[in-house]
Design an enzyme around this catalytic site. Structure first.
Site, PDB file in Angstrom:
ATOM      1  N   HIS A 195     -19.359  26.577  -3.523  1.00 39.38           N
ATOM      2  CA  HIS A 195     -20.034  25.192  -3.981  1.00 39.38           C
ATOM      3  C   HIS A 195     -21.259  25.624  -4.655  1.00 39.38           C
ATOM      4  O   HIS A 195     -21.628  24.789  -5.680  1.00 39.38           O
ATOM      5  CB  HIS A 195     -20.434  24.373  -2.690  1.00 39.38           C
ATOM      6  N   GLU A 440       7.490  27.214 -11.666  1.00 38.75           N
ATOM      7  CA  GLU A 440       6.432  28.469 -11.330  1.00 38.75           C
ATOM      8  C   GLU A 440       7.369  29.600 -10.287  1.00 38.75           C
ATOM      9  O   GLU A 440       6.823  30.397  -9.864  1.00 38.75           O
ATOM     10  CB  GLU A 440       5.538  27.771 -10.337  1.00 38.75           C
ATOM     11  N   ASN A 463       0.066  30.621 -12.199  1.00 37.87           N
ATOM     12  CA  ASN A 463      -0.657  31.503 -11.348  1.00 37.87           C
ATOM     13  C   ASN A 463       0.779  31.985 -10.378  1.00 37.87           C
ATOM     14  O   ASN A 463       0.772  33.028 -10.053  1.00 37.87           O
ATOM     15  CB  ASN A 463      -1.441  30.544 -10.190  1.00 37.87           C
ATOM     16  N   ASP A 464       1.713  30.979 -10.078  1.00 36.60           N
ATOM     17  CA  ASP A 464       2.695  31.363  -9.138  1.00 36.60           C
ATOM     18  C   ASP A 464       3.982  32.230  -9.969  1.00 36.60           C
ATOM     19  O   ASP A 464       4.392  33.128  -9.673  1.00 36.60           O
ATOM     20  CB  ASP A 464       3.222  30.129  -8.220  1.00 36.60           C
ATOM     21  N   CYS A 511      -0.208  24.092 -16.375  1.00 36.64           N
ATOM     22  CA  CYS A 511      -1.400  23.648 -15.684  1.00 36.64           C
ATOM     23  C   CYS A 511      -2.121  24.918 -14.785  1.00 36.64           C
ATOM     24  O   CYS A 511      -2.946  24.800 -14.149  1.00 36.64           O
ATOM     25  CB  CYS A 511      -1.071  22.485 -14.488  1.00 36.64           C
TER      26      CYS A 511
HETATM   27  C1  PEP Z   1       0.175  27.546 -10.601  1.00 37.47           C
HETATM   28  O1  PEP Z   1       0.890  28.186  -9.495  1.00 37.47           O
HETATM   29  O2  PEP Z   1       0.046  27.682 -11.515  1.00 37.47           O
HETATM   30  C2  PEP Z   1      -0.519  26.191 -10.142  1.00 37.47           C
HETATM   31  C3  PEP Z   1      -1.108  25.548 -10.899  1.00 37.47           C
HETATM   32  O3  PEP Z   1      -0.514  25.917  -8.600  1.00 37.47           O
HETATM   33  P1  PEP Z   1      -1.409  26.601  -7.447  1.00 37.47           P
HETATM   34  O4  PEP Z   1      -2.488  27.218  -8.334  1.00 37.47           O
HETATM   35  O5  PEP Z   1      -1.841  25.282  -6.869  1.00 37.47           O
HETATM   36  O6  PEP Z   1      -0.273  27.336  -6.745  1.00 37.47           O
HETATM   37 MG    MG Z   2       1.517  27.114  -7.713  1.00 43.53          MG
END
Ligand code: PEP
Ligand code: MG
Length: 582
Positions: A195, A440, A463-464, A511
């Protein structure tokens, strides 16, 4: 002689000034027994400390300057809310009576229990929420121990222009610092998603976290340069270094002033291709930032926060209230609500914590849509609420972690039966609400055409996608060197997904964090990405790059990257392209 110390820059900007060290003298908490006859007095002492803490926090909150009130007030409210929570106000009292111990000790035991829960969480953002518990507990402990307030808590105009160095800082400290005219801060601990770091960004105070052992090398009143962009502190800089940084300071101010001007500008490339630039949002308080940077909507609204710190999952009405608030906050902009992504190692009580041992490969376990399909009683209320919210504004529903189309069919069946129920009971909903999938899991990316043919949109969660493509745990320090967005396998999967969307004539967004990394913007444009959903803090920089790019030149780069042998080759290729401006 000057020395340079390195940490993690979490809020950009350069500050030059004298240092003020904040010593949060380590509180020595010891246990001592309380006589049965004195237990009531001890409980009252604890209650008085809570009341005083509340008074102190309210006083700080009431002095927040109006111009920065939104985010900061929300942080202070979080801390004030904790003081209403029985976990902090009642449980220690129970421990005092049960263990017949002093209030400080009971509070420490309860703090340790709460922090353990946060430590088990996979999500780095939520993991850092334990800092909030610590900050509030620390304040109560100081009152119990009758400690004098820290110097920066007492109004003192002599701190004007100073750079603060501390082991750790609470959001309340950051707010007070702004009152005193403190220009930057560095802490030895803390992460980029704490934060305090988030606040520093929204206050525009240059800051660095993780500046390990800095207090061994820096003394009160030393002159330092703090570079929040690079994460460097230079102690005792010579004249030449100072003048170099003063020049950079001016340049940064100029480029920020330019960036803010881009807020209203459409995100169109130099050769006329329009790009959708939306924001990722984690918590309701982030919605203000969506407007501040001129995002055209929310491309990823993570809903996990609704399940945290509670015993039972939220019911349909609570979900609905949350989504209606979102729509109000967005004032007509569209929102993509992602259904819950909990499970495996992201266990929370409100998410229906699984019984039994934690699986040995939690990232590959019962997570996200897998958990939702196994536990319809957890999933249905959320689905119903999203479907109902669709009648009140521009809503899209997005399903995470799909591996095969059958999972999606099961979701669609549930949606259909909910629509029938709502129809029968005359509850409104939009039958045309777009429904999409996060891509993902590599299997879903390879079969993106199958998903694209049956859905209204796709969104790539890098990310995943990278974690699963590279077979690495995204939270493991030991293998994160393999976390490479430029690996040709990752790029090919992204490209396949984009192509599938184009063929099926449906939008494909990205995203994951890769979309918000300025090093990859041009490559993604070249691969065919036309919708980015990124953290609001980086949105304008991404727009600036988009506006200075020509898609027709980048397509060639992307083709080369898809054929490259390794991520390293692609990185070299991109360095060259990224330097070019139009
Ligand atoms: C991702 O996996 O890229 C994603 C946006 O979801 P999270 O980071 O919440 O798993
Ligand atoms: Mg994800």
């Amino acid at each position: 002689m000057s020395i340079a110390l390195h940490g993690m820059g979490v809020s950009r900007g350069i500050a030059i000034g004298k240092v003020h060290i904040v010593e949060h003298n380590q509180l020595e908490i010891t246990e001592y027994p309380i006589d049965e006859a004195q237990l009531e007095v001890e409980v009252r002492r604890f209650e008085t400390a809570i009341a005083l803490t509340r008074q102190q926090l309210r006083a700080i909150r009431d002095h927040i300057p109006a111009a920065t009130a939104g985010d900061i007030a929300a942080f202070m409210d979080t801390h004030l809310l904790m003081l209403e929570d029985s976990a902090l106000t009642q449980e220690p009292k129970r421990l005092i009576c049960e263990l017949k111990c002093n209030a400080e000790w009971a509070l420490k035991l309860q703090r340790d229990a709460l922090v353990n829960v946060f430590d088990e969480m996979d999500d780095p953002y939520l993991r850092t929420r334990k800092d909030d518990v610590d900050h509030v507990v620390h304040r109560i402990q100081r009152i119990l121990l009758k400690q004098t307030p820290l110097r920066h808590e007492v109004p003192d105009s002599r701190l004007n222009g100073y750079i603060v160095l501390a082991d750790d800082l609470a959001p309340a400290d950051t707010v007070l610092m702004q009152h005193h005219g403190i220009v930057a801060f560095a802490t030895e601990y803390g992460g980029p998603t704490s934060h305090t770091a988030i606040l520093a960004r929204s206050l525009g105070i240059a800051s660095i976290v993780g500046l390990h052992q800095a207090r061994r090398y820096i003394r009160d009143d030393d002159v330092v340069i703090l570079d929040g962009t690079e994460g460097v502190v230079i102690v005792d800089p010579d004249d030449r270094t100072q003048s170099h940084y003063r020049k950079r300071q001016k340049q940064e101010k100029r480029s920020y002033a330019l960036l803010i001007k881009l807020k209203e500008a459409p995100a169109v490339t130099h050769d006329g291709v329009t790009i959708e630039l939306q924001a990722n949002v984690e918590l309701p308080k982030d919605f203000a930032a969506v407007h501040k940077v001129g995002a055209t909507g929310v491309g990823l609204y993570r809903t996990e926060f609704l399940y945290m710190n509670r015993e039972a999952p939220p019911d349909e009405d609570e979900h609905l209230r949350a989504y209606v608030d979102v729509l109000k906050a967005l004032n007509g902009l569209p929102v993509t609500i992602r259904t819950l992504d909990l499970g495996a190692d992201k266990q929370v009580d409100g998410g229906g914590r699984q019984a039994g041992p934690v699986p040995s490969n939690p990232a590959l376990g019962l997570r996200a849509i897998r958990l939702c399909l196994k536990e319809p009683s957890l999933f249905r209320p959320q689905l119903r609420a999203i479907i109902r919210a669709s009648s009140m504004g521009s809503v899209r529903m997005m399903i995470p972690m799909l591996s095969n189309i059958q999972e999606m069919s099961q979701v669609m069946e549930m949606i259909e039966s909910i629509r029938d129920e709502l129809h029968e009971t005359h509850i409104e909903f939009d039958p045309h609400m777009p429904i999409g999938a996060m891509i993902e899991v590599p299997a879903a990316a390879i079969c993106a055409d199958v998903f694209a043919n049956e859905l209204d949109f796709l969104s790539i969660g890098t990310n995943d996608l990278i974690q699963y493509t590279m077979a690495i745990d995204r939270v493991s320090d030991e293998v994160n060197y393999l976390y490479d967005p430029l690996h040709p396998a990752v790029l090919r999967l992204i490209h396949m997904t984009l192509e599938a969307g184009q063929k099926a004539k449906i939008p494909v967004a990205m995203c994951g964090e890769m979309a918000g990394d300025t090093r990859y913007t041009r490559l993604l444009l070249g691969l065919g990405l036309r919708e980015f959903s990124v953290h609001p803090a980086v949105l304008l920089e991404i727009k600036q790059i988009i506006m200075a790019s020509r898609v027709n030149e980048l397509t060639y780069l992307a083709k080369k990257a898809l054929k490259s042998r390794s991520g390293i080759d692609t990185a070299e290729l991109m360095q060259h392209i990224n330097q070019r401006t139009h």
